[in-house]
Design a protein around this motif. Structure first.
Motif, PDB file in Angstrom:
ATOM      1  N   THR A 187       5.429 -18.691   0.115  1.00 30.35           N
ATOM      2  CA  THR A 187       5.158 -17.723   1.186  1.00 30.35           C
ATOM      3  C   THR A 187       6.449 -17.203   1.806  1.00 30.35           C
ATOM      4  O   THR A 187       6.447 -16.192   2.487  1.00 30.35           O
ATOM      5  CB  THR A 187       4.285 -18.340   2.297  1.00 30.35           C
ATOM      6  OG1 THR A 187       4.969 -19.477   2.822  1.00 30.35           O
ATOM      7  CG2 THR A 187       2.915 -18.742   1.764  1.00 30.35           C
ATOM      8  N   ARG A 188       7.565 -17.942   1.574  1.00 27.20           N
ATOM      9  CA  ARG A 188       8.874 -17.495   2.072  1.00 27.20           C
ATOM     10  C   ARG A 188       9.859 -17.518   0.911  1.00 27.20           C
ATOM     11  O   ARG A 188       9.670 -18.279  -0.052  1.00 27.20           O
ATOM     12  CB  ARG A 188       9.349 -18.422   3.199  1.00 27.20           C
ATOM     13  CG  ARG A 188       8.489 -18.333   4.452  1.00 27.20           C
ATOM     14  CD  ARG A 188       8.005 -19.634   5.012  1.00 27.20           C
ATOM     15  NE  ARG A 188       8.077 -20.803   4.192  1.00 27.20           N
ATOM     16  CZ  ARG A 188       8.276 -22.026   4.672  1.00 27.20           C
ATOM     17  NH1 ARG A 188       8.433 -22.216   5.967  1.00 27.20           N
ATOM     18  NH2 ARG A 188       8.301 -23.075   3.871  1.00 27.20           N
TER      19      ARG A 188
ATOM     20  N   PRO B  51       6.030 -16.285   7.252  1.00 23.21           N
ATOM     21  CA  PRO B  51       6.098 -15.266   6.195  1.00 23.21           C
ATOM     22  C   PRO B  51       6.462 -13.862   6.690  1.00 23.21           C
ATOM     23  O   PRO B  51       7.161 -13.121   5.995  1.00 23.21           O
ATOM     24  CB  PRO B  51       4.696 -15.283   5.578  1.00 23.21           C
ATOM     25  CG  PRO B  51       4.222 -16.680   5.817  1.00 23.21           C
ATOM     26  CD  PRO B  51       4.794 -17.075   7.153  1.00 23.21           C
ATOM     27  N   ASN B  52       6.008 -13.483   7.878  1.00 22.22           N
ATOM     28  CA  ASN B  52       6.286 -12.122   8.357  1.00 22.22           C
ATOM     29  C   ASN B  52       7.585 -11.996   9.143  1.00 22.22           C
ATOM     30  O   ASN B  52       7.884 -10.935   9.699  1.00 22.22           O
ATOM     31  CB  ASN B  52       5.111 -11.591   9.178  1.00 22.22           C
ATOM     32  CG  ASN B  52       3.910 -11.299   8.282  1.00 22.22           C
ATOM     33  OD1 ASN B  52       4.069 -10.785   7.172  1.00 22.22           O
ATOM     34  ND2 ASN B  52       2.717 -11.654   8.729  1.00 22.22           N
TER      35      ASN B  52
ATOM     36  N   SER C  90      10.776  -8.404   5.398  1.00 22.04           N
ATOM     37  CA  SER C  90      10.348  -9.764   5.760  1.00 22.04           C
ATOM     38  C   SER C  90      10.285 -10.631   4.505  1.00 22.04           C
ATOM     39  O   SER C  90      10.355 -10.134   3.380  1.00 22.04           O
ATOM     40  CB  SER C  90       8.966  -9.705   6.407  1.00 22.04           C
ATOM     41  OG  SER C  90       7.993  -9.344   5.428  1.00 22.04           O
ATOM     42  N   HIS C  91      10.099 -11.928   4.719  1.00 19.38           N
ATOM     43  CA  HIS C  91       9.884 -12.838   3.584  1.00 19.38           C
ATOM     44  C   HIS C  91       8.660 -12.376   2.800  1.00 19.38           C
ATOM     45  O   HIS C  91       8.698 -12.279   1.575  1.00 19.38           O
ATOM     46  CB  HIS C  91       9.660 -14.276   4.097  1.00 19.38           C
ATOM     47  CG  HIS C  91      10.919 -14.929   4.577  1.00 19.38           C
ATOM     48  ND1 HIS C  91      11.707 -15.698   3.771  1.00 19.38           N
ATOM     49  CD2 HIS C  91      11.542 -14.901   5.795  1.00 19.38           C
ATOM     50  CE1 HIS C  91      12.757 -16.139   4.456  1.00 19.38           C
ATOM     51  NE2 HIS C  91      12.675 -15.660   5.683  1.00 19.38           N
ATOM     52  N   ASN C  92       7.599 -12.038   3.518  1.00 18.32           N
ATOM     53  CA  ASN C  92       6.357 -11.640   2.845  1.00 18.32           C
ATOM     54  C   ASN C  92       6.506 -10.329   2.078  1.00 18.32           C
ATOM     55  O   ASN C  92       5.891 -10.161   1.025  1.00 18.32           O
ATOM     56  CB  ASN C  92       5.212 -11.531   3.859  1.00 18.32           C
ATOM     57  CG  ASN C  92       3.888 -11.240   3.174  1.00 18.32           C
ATOM     58  OD1 ASN C  92       3.500 -11.943   2.245  1.00 18.32           O
ATOM     59  ND2 ASN C  92       3.205 -10.188   3.575  1.00 18.32           N
ATOM     60  N   ASN C  93       7.309  -9.393   2.598  1.00 19.68           N
ATOM     61  CA  ASN C  93       7.536  -8.143   1.864  1.00 19.68           C
ATOM     62  C   ASN C  93       8.000  -8.444   0.441  1.00 19.68           C
ATOM     63  O   ASN C  93       7.448  -7.932  -0.545  1.00 19.68           O
ATOM     64  CB  ASN C  93       8.615  -7.290   2.543  1.00 19.68           C
ATOM     65  CG  ASN C  93       8.165  -6.609   3.818  1.00 19.68           C
ATOM     66  OD1 ASN C  93       8.962  -6.315   4.702  1.00 19.68           O
ATOM     67  ND2 ASN C  93       6.875  -6.347   3.940  1.00 19.68           N
TER      68      ASN C  93
ATOM     69  N   SER D 148       5.484 -11.041  -1.645  1.00 15.48           N
ATOM     70  CA  SER D 148       4.268 -10.371  -2.141  1.00 15.48           C
ATOM     71  C   SER D 148       4.603  -9.463  -3.311  1.00 15.48           C
ATOM     72  O   SER D 148       3.849  -9.367  -4.280  1.00 15.48           O
ATOM     73  CB  SER D 148       3.597  -9.551  -1.020  1.00 15.48           C
ATOM     74  OG  SER D 148       4.393  -8.419  -0.690  1.00 15.48           O
TER      75      SER D 148
ATOM     76  N   PRO E 147       1.448  -4.833   1.474  1.00 18.63           N
ATOM     77  CA  PRO E 147       2.232  -5.913   2.084  1.00 18.63           C
ATOM     78  C   PRO E 147       3.734  -5.784   1.815  1.00 18.63           C
ATOM     79  O   PRO E 147       4.536  -6.517   2.388  1.00 18.63           O
ATOM     80  CB  PRO E 147       1.675  -7.177   1.407  1.00 18.63           C
ATOM     81  CG  PRO E 147       1.111  -6.694   0.107  1.00 18.63           C
ATOM     82  CD  PRO E 147       0.615  -5.316   0.362  1.00 18.63           C
TER      83      PRO E 147
END
Length: 590
Positions: free
Chosen positions: A5-6, A171-172, A193-196, A199, A410
Motif C-alpha cells: 500500500t506504500r 497510502p494517501n 502520494s504513495h497510493n498514486n 496503484s 487513483p
C-alpha cells in the motif's frame, strides 16, 4: 506480507515472494556489483536510522540528483520514504538556476548527488538555498559521502523509531515531489502520494508479461523520470533483477553483458538503435544487402495477429530466421519486449521491431498521472500500431468536446506543490485535463493526435496540428528533429535539424562525389533538394492548408545541453523559436 500500500512495501514484498540474490546491480570500476533483496532492505533501514539521527522530520524534503541510474538512488528512496519524509528527484542536466529554483521551491534541506559534475552545479548555488548538507554517491575527496549516513545508521538501537514512522505513513500521504521539465515556464512540483504510484504499478503489471522471479531488466531512462521510477517499482514487485545501464554510449555493451528480457526507453533511443542497425545493413553488399532491405521492407508492412495473411507470415518467418534473429542477438539475444513512453513513437519502429520479435509496447501518461494511463500489450489482441494501447484497470478516460483527453483514477496527483491556482486550472471535479487531444477507437484503443496547446491557426483561420506533421516527417532518415511553425502566418513551415551523421554516410555512398558548399550540410543544394523530396512525400497525407510550404535547416544538433530539448527529449518550442528567429524571418519575410 501480501499487501503493498506504500512504496517502501515493495522491497519487503519482494523478500517474501522472491528473495532475490541479485536485486539491484550497478557497475563500479568495470565490475557489476549486486545487492540482494535482504541487503537492499538492510541498507534502506540503515539510511532511515542515519537520517533520524540527523534530525530529519516527517514531511522534510530531501533532493536526490544522479547522472545515471544506480543502486544508491533506490536505497536512498526507500530510506527516505519509510520515515515519512519526501524524496525530491531532480534531473541532472538542468541549469544551475533551475536547481536553485527547485531546491528553494521544494524547501529541500539535504541533497544527495552522484558525482563531481552535479556537485559543482550544486556548490555554485548552495548558498542561495536552505540546504544544510550535501552528500555524494561517488567517493570525492573532501566531500561528505552517503556512506556516512549508512555508518550513522549501523547502530540499530533506533530501529523501533523507524518502524513507528513507517506505521504512521498512510497510502494517501505525499511520497514525492517531481518537478516537470516543462516546455514553457518554471518547473511545477507534481505531488504524488504513495497510493498514486502503488496503484499505478498494480494496475499496470497485468500488461507486462514478465517471468516473475526470473526476468532481467536493463534500466536506462533517468529514474527522476516518473515513468522509469514506476517501472523500477514494478520490476521489484515482479521479482525482476534490475541492472543499471552505464550510459547511452555503453548501451550496446551493457545489452550484450546483461542480456536483459526487458528495457524501457524514450522513442529517441529506439530511433538511434534502429538507425545504427540500418547503417550497418547499408554497408553490406550483394545478396546479403538485398536480403537485409527485403526484411526491413517486410517489417514496415507488419500487422499483428497474422492480419497480413499466410503468405506474408511465411515470408516473415524466413526474415526472422535470416535477418531479424541477428538484430536480436546484437541486443543481447533475450530482449522479448521493450517499453516506450514520454513522446510519440514512430509507427515504422513499432512495426519493424515487432516484426523482429522485440515488440515495443508504447504507452501513454504524464507525471501528473503517475504516469500510466494506457499501454499496448501483445496478449489478448491488446496491441495496435499507431495507438498507445488500451486504458489500464481502475483508470477512466473521457474525451472532452474539444477532443482533450480527461483522466480520473487513483493515479491522479494530489496537485501542484504550493500552487493551488495552477492545480485548479487542470482539474474539473475528479478529472485531470491532460492537454492532449485524442480519440478512443471502436476496439477501445487510445490514440493521441496532438497537444492542445501546440495546435495553431494560420492567418487564414485554418487549424494546424503540428505533431501529426512532425511525426510523419520524423520517419525520414534525413530528418533528426523537426518543428512545424506558422501561428498567425499565411502558411505552415518547418525548422529542421538534419540527421548529419546519416547524411554524411549517404553522401559517401553516392555513386559520384557530392560537394558540400563550404562543407556545411545545411547549405548544400543537394541536401536541400533531397529533404524537399521527403517534405513533398509527407505533404501528400495532409490537406492543402496544413502542408509544409517552406523549411530551413538548422546548423547545429538540438540537444538538452544546447537548450532546445527538455531532459525527456521533448522540444522546447518557445526556446527553438527564439533561437532560430533569423531562420523564421527568412521563411516568412525574405
Amino acid at each position: 506480507m501480501t499487501d503493498v500500500t506504500r512504496i517502501f512495501d515493495f522491497p519487503r514484498y519482494q523478500l517474501t515472494h522472491y528473495n532475490l540474490e541479485k536485486a539491484l546491480i550497478t557497475k563500479y570500476d568495470g565490475q557489476w556489483t549486486s545487492i540482494s533483496t535482504q541487503e537492499y532492505i538492510d541498507q534502506a533501514n540503515a539510511i532511515s536510522r542515519g537520517l533520524l539521527r540527523l534530525g530529519i522530520q516527517t514531511n522534510d524534503k530531501i533532493a536526490v540528483i544522479s547522472s545515471n541510474n544506480r543502486t544508491e538512488w533506490n536505497v536512498m528512496d526507500i530510506g527516505i520514504l519509510q520515515i515519512g519524509a519526501q524524496n525530491t528527484p531532480i534531473y541532472p542536466t538542468i541549469s544551475e538556476s533551475d536547481y536553485e529554483y527547485i531546491l528553494n521551491h521544494s524547501g529541500s534541506i539535504i541533497c544527495f548527488v552522484s558525482d563531481e559534475e552535479v556537485l559543482a552545479k550544486i556548490n555554485a548555488i548552495k548558498a542561495n538555498t536552505k540546504l544544510k548538507a550535501v552528500y555524494t554517491f561517488d567517493d570525492i575527496k573532501g566531500e561528505k559521502s552517503w556512506k556516512e549516513i549508512l555508518e550513522l545508521g549501523k547502530d540499530e538501537s533506533n530501529q523501533h523509531e523507524v518502524e513507528g514512522r513507517m506505521a504512521a505513513v498512510k497510502p494517501n500521504d505525499l511520497a514525492t515531489l517531481i518537478y516537470t521539465s516543462g516546455t514553457t515556464g518554471k518547473p511545477k512540483g507534481v505531488m504524488l502520494s504513495h497510493n498514486n504510484l502503488v496503484s499505478n504499478v498494480l494496475d499496470s503489471k497485468k500488461r507486462v508479461p514478465f517471468e516473475y522471479g526470473k526476468s532481467k531488466a536493463l534500466s536506462f531512462l533517468p529514474v527522476c523520470h516518473v515513468f522509469e521510477r514506476m517501472i523500477l517499482y514494478l520490476y521489484q514487485y515482479c521479482g525482476v533483477e534490475i541492472y543499471f545501464a552505464e550510459s547511452i554510449e555503453k548501451m550496446s555493451e551493457n545489452l550484450q553483458e546483461v542480456k536483459p528480457n526487458v528495457m524501457t526507453a524514450v522513442p529517441r533511443l529506439y530511433e538511434k538503435v534502429y538507425d545504427k542497425i540500418v547503417a550497418k545493413g547499408s554497408e553490406l553488399t550483394g545478396i546479403k544487402k538485398k536480403l537485409f532491405f527485403w526484411a526491413i521492407d517486410l517489417g514496415l508492412e507488419y500487422e499483428p495477429y497474422g492480419a497480413n495473411g499466410w503468405w506474408y507470415e511465411l515470408q516473415l518467418k524466413l526474415a526472422r530466421k535470416l535477418i531479424f534473429s541477428k538484430w536480436k542477438e546484437g541486443l543481447g539475444g533475450n530482449l522479448d519486449m521493450m517499453v516506450s513512453g514520454s513522446a510519440a513513437l514512430q509507427p515504422r519502429l513499432t512495426r519493424t521491431f515487432a516484426a523482429a520479435e522485440m515488440p515495443i509496447m508504447e504507452g501513454y501518461g504524464l507525471t501528473e498521472t503517475s504516469p500510466v494511463i494506457s499501454v499496448n500489450d501483445m496478449r489478448n489482441k491488446g496491441f495496435k500500431v499507431g495507438t498507445v494501447g488500451k486504458i489500464i484497470d481502475n483508470v477512466e478516460v473521457k474525451i472532452a468536446e474539444d477532443g482533450e483527453i480527461l483522466v480520473k483514477g487513483p493515479n491522479i496527483m494530489l496537485g501542484y506543490f504550493n500552487e493551488p491556482e495552477q492545480t485548479k486550472s487542470v482539474m474539473t471535479g475528479d478529472f485531470f485535463h491532460t492537454g492532449d487531444i485524442g480519440e478512443i477507437d471502436e476496439d477501445g484503443f487510445l490514440k493521441i493526435t496532438d497537444r492542445k496547446k501546440e495546435m495553431f491557426k494560420t492567418s487564414g483561420g485554418k487549424y494546424v496540428a503540428p505533431a501529426l506533421l512532425e511525426n510523419e516527417l520524423k520517419q525520414s532518415r534525413f530528418i533528426e528533429q523537426i518543428m512545424v511553425i506558422g501561428e498567425g502566418e499565411k502558411m505552415p513551415a518547418a525548422l529542421i535539424q538534419p540527421n548529419f551523421e546519416f547524411i554524411r554516410e549517404w553522401i559517401k555512398h553516392k555513386d559520384k562525389d557530392i560537394k558540400l558548399d563550404s562543407d556545411s550540410i545545411e547549405n548544400s543544394d543537394v541536401v536541400l533538394a533531397r529533404i524537399q523530396e521527403e517534405i513533398d512525400k509527407a505533404n501528400e497525407h495532409f490537406g492543402k492548408w496544413e502542408q509544409i510550404k517552406k523549411f530551413e535547416l538548422t546548423p547545429d544538433v538540438w540537444s538538452i545541453e544546447g537548450g532546445q530539448l527538455t531532459p525527456t527529449m521533448k522540444m522546447k518550442r518557445k526556446v527553438i523559436k527564439e533561437m532560430y528567429k533569423d531562420l523564421i524571418e527568412k521563411i516568412y519575410r525574405p
